[in-house]
Design an enzyme around this catalytic site. Sequence first.
Site, mmCIF file in Angstrom:
data_model
loop_
_atom_site.group_PDB
_atom_site.id
_atom_site.type_symbol
_atom_site.label_atom_id
_atom_site.label_comp_id
_atom_site.label_asym_id
_atom_site.label_seq_id
_atom_site.Cartn_x
_atom_site.Cartn_y
_atom_site.Cartn_z
ATOM 1 N N ALA A 196 0.858 -1.181 0.000
ATOM 2 C CA ALA A 196 0.000 0.000 0.000
ATOM 3 C C ALA A 196 0.899 1.238 0.000
ATOM 4 O O ALA A 196 1.723 1.413 0.908
ATOM 5 C CB ALA A 196 -0.908 -0.004 1.223
ATOM 6 N N VAL B 289 4.184 -1.242 3.592
ATOM 7 C CA VAL B 289 4.136 0.176 3.242
ATOM 8 C C VAL B 289 5.085 0.451 2.070
ATOM 9 O O VAL B 289 6.289 0.200 2.152
ATOM 10 C CB VAL B 289 4.523 1.059 4.449
ATOM 11 C CG1 VAL B 289 4.479 2.539 4.055
ATOM 12 C CG2 VAL B 289 3.582 0.798 5.624
ATOM 13 N N LYS B 290 4.515 0.968 1.007
ATOM 14 C CA LYS B 290 5.262 1.225 -0.227
ATOM 15 C C LYS B 290 5.781 2.666 -0.189
ATOM 16 O O LYS B 290 4.991 3.614 -0.117
ATOM 17 C CB LYS B 290 4.349 0.988 -1.427
ATOM 18 C CG LYS B 290 5.040 0.789 -2.755
ATOM 19 C CD LYS B 290 3.986 0.383 -3.786
ATOM 20 C CE LYS B 290 4.581 0.130 -5.144
ATOM 21 N NZ LYS B 290 3.527 -0.203 -6.134
ATOM 22 N N VAL B 291 7.108 2.804 -0.240
ATOM 23 C CA VAL B 291 7.771 4.096 -0.032
ATOM 24 C C VAL B 291 8.630 4.429 -1.251
ATOM 25 O O VAL B 291 9.353 3.568 -1.754
ATOM 26 C CB VAL B 291 8.656 4.041 1.230
ATOM 27 C CG1 VAL B 291 9.352 5.377 1.460
ATOM 28 C CG2 VAL B 291 7.831 3.646 2.449
#
Length: 223
Positions: free
Chosen positions: A60, A86-88
């Site tokens: 996400a 968590v997509k950073v």
Amino acid sequence: MKFFIDTANLAQIKEAAALGILDGVTTNPSLMAKEGIKGEEAIHQHYRTICDLVDGDISAEVLSTDYEGIIEEGKALAAIHPNIVVKVPMIKDGIKAIKWFTDNGIKTNCTLIFSAGQAILAAKAGATYVSPFLGRIDDSGWNGVQLIEQIAQIFNVQGFKTQILAASIRNPNHIIDCAAAGADVCTCPLEPILGLLKHPLTDLGLAKFIEDAKKMQAEAAVA
């Protein structure tokens, strides 16, 4: 190699899951918008639905590009479900945030990787995944598969635990090449995955089997 599907479309996720080979899902704001999912509450609910469909990591993506914003968004996303990753983005504050997430037990996917140097920084920060974008690299005149090979070699030599998640997959051959190059995961739309099923000799062989079976049945009926 794990198979993730890169979409926010629930029907496609269900179809991929029904094949029995789906390990996870990756999404991004563009894919959410394509499905008409807008607003934080609606987006979070959509992630919950995806997590109910797939027992695996679900990437996400944060929208912020500053350290504090990435942390706050990431914490909210991670709270949705234990399977959320968590997509950073691969930026300076993104690397700092990945380190914070790593120290606080939150899985991360460093996206928009286009060089081995970027992959090394993300791995040093403790990213769960790095996402090299093969298709876009190929479009720029470089070789995306060679980058996968280089990153795989570096991670192996250095003992990094970060997984290589090959992204921007355009066709079935990309998937095969990534598997051979050492990618831990590939993520792509449903079409390239289904394309792995196809081969003209399979079609010819199946048609021959069906034809022979019909002849046998006809002969048995006459006898």
